[in-house]
Design an enzyme around this catalytic site. Structure first.
Site, short mmCIF file in Angstrom:
data_model
loop_
_atom_site.label_atom_id
_atom_site.label_comp_id
_atom_site.label_asym_id
_atom_site.label_seq_id
_atom_site.Cartn_x
_atom_site.Cartn_y
_atom_site.Cartn_z
N TYR A 101 0.84 -1.19 0.00
CA TYR A 101 0.00 0.00 0.00
C TYR A 101 0.88 1.25 0.00
O TYR A 101 1.97 1.26 0.58
CB TYR A 101 -0.89 0.05 1.24
CG TYR A 101 -2.01 -0.96 1.27
CD1 TYR A 101 -3.27 -0.64 0.81
CD2 TYR A 101 -1.80 -2.24 1.80
CE1 TYR A 101 -4.31 -1.55 0.86
CE2 TYR A 101 -2.83 -3.17 1.85
CZ TYR A 101 -4.08 -2.82 1.38
OH TYR A 101 -5.10 -3.74 1.43
N ARG B 43 -2.23 -12.08 3.52
CA ARG B 43 -3.59 -11.79 3.09
C ARG B 43 -3.76 -12.21 1.64
O ARG B 43 -2.93 -11.91 0.79
CB ARG B 43 -3.89 -10.28 3.19
CG ARG B 43 -3.97 -9.67 4.55
CD ARG B 43 -5.13 -10.14 5.43
NE ARG B 43 -6.31 -10.62 4.79
CZ ARG B 43 -7.34 -9.85 4.38
NH1 ARG B 43 -7.29 -8.55 4.54
NH2 ARG B 43 -8.40 -10.39 3.84
N HIS C 273 -10.60 -3.42 -1.14
CA HIS C 273 -11.55 -2.90 -0.16
C HIS C 273 -12.60 -2.04 -0.86
O HIS C 273 -12.26 -1.23 -1.74
CB HIS C 273 -10.83 -2.05 0.88
CG HIS C 273 -9.79 -2.79 1.66
ND1 HIS C 273 -10.06 -3.43 2.85
CD2 HIS C 273 -8.47 -3.00 1.42
CE1 HIS C 273 -8.96 -3.99 3.30
NE2 HIS C 273 -7.98 -3.74 2.45
N HIS D 6 -6.97 -8.81 -2.54
CA HIS D 6 -8.31 -8.29 -2.28
C HIS D 6 -8.36 -6.80 -2.57
O HIS D 6 -7.33 -6.11 -2.60
CB HIS D 6 -8.75 -8.55 -0.84
CG HIS D 6 -7.87 -7.89 0.18
ND1 HIS D 6 -6.67 -8.43 0.60
CD2 HIS D 6 -8.02 -6.73 0.87
CE1 HIS D 6 -6.11 -7.63 1.48
NE2 HIS D 6 -6.90 -6.59 1.66
N TYR E 268 0.04 -9.88 0.62
CA TYR E 268 1.04 -9.24 1.48
C TYR E 268 1.02 -9.88 2.87
O TYR E 268 0.00 -10.42 3.33
CB TYR E 268 0.80 -7.73 1.58
CG TYR E 268 -0.54 -7.30 2.14
CD1 TYR E 268 -0.79 -7.28 3.52
CD2 TYR E 268 -1.56 -6.90 1.29
CE1 TYR E 268 -2.00 -6.87 4.03
CE2 TYR E 268 -2.78 -6.47 1.79
CZ TYR E 268 -2.99 -6.46 3.17
OH TYR E 268 -4.21 -6.06 3.66
#
Length: 244
Positions: free
Chosen positions: A109, A158, A163, A161, A148
């Site tokens: 991110y 994870r 959000h 995905h 990640y």
């Protein structure tokens, strides 16, 4: 003499067949975040439902296309993510502000708290927004996010995905969920995905749609979001999201 107020608030039963429990032991941070007292439903009065105003005037021309927000193109597999926002009776929900945020193709991110040694992409911020049309439709163009690590348990990763945040007519009307990709090998060890009841998990997984791909340019994934009813998409509490 003014008569006492007899404002009656609606009561909403939490759908335990669709949504994860507020305290999910496998997802360690929920032990500190979940409410320990009964929830209090507050009325939406004029202040809450009239401002700040949401609508197409607040959405820029390229807000929905995360691949064209910089001078250069981001690295990764381009994808089109599309679908409809529907109510529990299958009716479209128009004029809903839909926002997304995600990791880049390497699973990182653009956030000061994300410091694991995966490369940042100078041409990818990982955020977008759009407004549903009269038929409840939305569409984003982005790159497929990478997995990640997140230190929840031993060797925790994870699944890929995106959000999603959905607003109604004001900021007091907000729902948050995550969209996953088909056949991800990390589903089995992810406590966020597995906190949802087994029959509801598939509603968080997008569907590959060959007919909506853009030849020689981008794959396409369909993700419908249903707000209530037996086909409701599992939603998170706003403070239950993972660290990013």
């Amino acid at each position: 003499m003014t008569a006492p107020s007899r404002l009656v608030l609606p009561s909403y039963r939490r759908d335990h067949d669709s949504h994860p429990p507020l305290d999910s032991p496998g997802y360690r941070s929920t032990s500190l975040r979940h409410p320990r007292q009964p929830l209090v439903l507050l009325p939406h009065l004029l202040t809450e439902v009239t401002g700040p105003l949401l609508g197409p005037g607040r959405v820029g021309e390229l807000d929905h296309d995360l691949t064209r927000q910089h001078a250069g193109e981001p690295v990764g597999q381009r994808i089109v993510v599309f679908g409809r926002v529907l109510d529990g009776d299958g009716r479209p929900v128009p004029d809903s502000l839909v926002e997304i945020w995600q990791a880049n193709a390497s699973g990182r991110y653009r956030h000061t708290g994300d410091r694991w040694p995966a490369p940042l992409d100078p041409h990818f911020d990982g955020v977008g927004r759009t407004v549903t049309d009269a038929l409840g439709r939305y569409e984003f163009v982005t790159v497929k996010p990478g997995a990640y690590p997140w230190r929840n348990h031993d060797n925790a990763w994870r699944p890929a995905h995106i959000h999603f945040s959905l607003f109604g007519r004001s900021f007091t009307q907000r729902l948050v969920t995550q969209m996953y990709f088909p056949d991800d090998p990390l589903f089995g060890q992810d406590p966020i995905y597995n906190s949802a009841p087994e029959d509801a998990r598939r509603r968080m997984v997008s569907r590959f749609d060959l007919s909506r791909t853009r030849p020689e340019w981008a794959l396409a994934f369909e993700f419908d979001i249903v707000l209530r009813g037996s086909a409701a998409t599992p939603f998170e509490e706003e403070d239950e999201d993972d660290e990013h």
